[in-house]
Design an enzyme around this catalytic site. Sequence first.
Site, mmCIF file in Angstrom:
data_model
loop_
_atom_site.group_PDB
_atom_site.id
_atom_site.type_symbol
_atom_site.label_atom_id
_atom_site.label_comp_id
_atom_site.label_asym_id
_atom_site.label_seq_id
_atom_site.Cartn_x
_atom_site.Cartn_y
_atom_site.Cartn_z
ATOM 1 N N TYR A 1 9.424 -0.529 24.272
ATOM 2 C CA TYR A 1 9.646 -0.236 25.691
ATOM 3 C C TYR A 1 8.477 -0.761 26.519
ATOM 4 O O TYR A 1 8.663 -1.478 27.509
ATOM 5 C CB TYR A 1 9.812 1.269 25.913
ATOM 6 C CG TYR A 1 9.616 1.667 27.359
ATOM 7 C CD1 TYR A 1 10.595 1.378 28.318
ATOM 8 C CD2 TYR A 1 8.450 2.302 27.784
ATOM 9 C CE1 TYR A 1 10.411 1.717 29.650
ATOM 10 C CE2 TYR A 1 8.264 2.652 29.116
ATOM 11 C CZ TYR A 1 9.237 2.356 30.040
ATOM 12 O OH TYR A 1 9.050 2.680 31.365
ATOM 13 N N LYS B 1 17.773 13.231 32.032
ATOM 14 C CA LYS B 1 17.004 12.352 31.152
ATOM 15 C C LYS B 1 16.817 12.914 29.742
ATOM 16 O O LYS B 1 16.357 12.203 28.846
ATOM 17 C CB LYS B 1 15.632 12.049 31.781
ATOM 18 C CG LYS B 1 15.717 11.193 33.036
ATOM 19 C CD LYS B 1 14.379 11.041 33.714
ATOM 20 C CE LYS B 1 13.381 10.238 32.895
ATOM 21 N NZ LYS B 1 13.766 8.797 32.783
ATOM 22 N N SER C 1 5.451 0.251 34.362
ATOM 23 C CA SER C 1 5.106 1.495 33.666
ATOM 24 C C SER C 1 3.674 1.468 33.167
ATOM 25 O O SER C 1 3.175 0.421 32.719
ATOM 26 C CB SER C 1 6.045 1.709 32.477
ATOM 27 O OG SER C 1 5.619 2.787 31.682
#
Length: 317
Positions: free
Chosen positions: A137, A175, A114
Amino acid sequence: MIVVTGAAGFIGSNLVRSLNAAGRTDIIAVDDLSDGTKFSNLVDCDFLDYLDKDEFRSSLPRRLSGVDLVFHQGACSDTREWDGRFMLENNYAYPRCLLESCMENNVAFIYASSAAVYGDNRGFIEKPRYEKPVNVYAYSKLLFDRYVRRVMQNTASQIAGLRYFNVYGPGEGHKGAMASVIFQLNGQLLENGEVNLFKGSGGYADGEQRRDFIHVDDVVAVNLWFMDNRQARGIFNVGTGRSRSFNDIARLLIEWHGEGRLSYVDFPDGLLPAYQNFTQADISALREVGYRAPFTGLEKGIRNYLDWLSQCGFYTA
């Protein structure tokens, strides 16, 4: 045979469909369907078998018999989640276990990283000095990237980490709050006739914060290219190489719908310190390794996405 983890998710399901379009159905789909609404992403996918992610992990490395490639797309992608044990179990321990089994069995491993690893940074190059995560995250993704860098030299198998920037497109409806800003703002516009953007931050004027938005079709195309080019190894940014403002998105949405208003709102409490005001992929490494395909422009990508949402009955007025 191919394994796709996160197969019922946004990118995973698009990847399975593209593999099907290329004639591949020898696929093991792996996911966690605790959120049963994701089943709809698999309905039109063709694969050999479905396995729960825990069942798959517990039976490694036996499950890799006959497998030559794993696309690891599964992860907890909720940037608002601050349970570090949960995040590291899903985004570090699980892929580490899977990668170790792949290395033992000479199985290629292509995984989703990411752009969040860069944090609120002005440089987006795949080097440690640019990596400054601002939430757990992002840290979980960076921790696994660091592990990959350590072990990559110990195997001849392909390992490729793809640092996705802001991905949007069909298949992300499940999502919720983690769906793309394009999906979110389109929903706002149809519900209230108004697009709400954040007020200025980080030296950017209202709505002028900028991100590198990439269509899911382009993300899938990059994954498939690495599948076909097993000599390509390393960690690579996957974005368009061009940032666009949230104001640009709002205007494109209003233009497509032919109506709507634009307003600016304050940041929610606690969000601003962990907010990325700017992202723009440096895709030099991706180009240097041999990926030459162009990326979809934002105007075309949003238009095609909104056409698809309308045809599928999502967010229709």
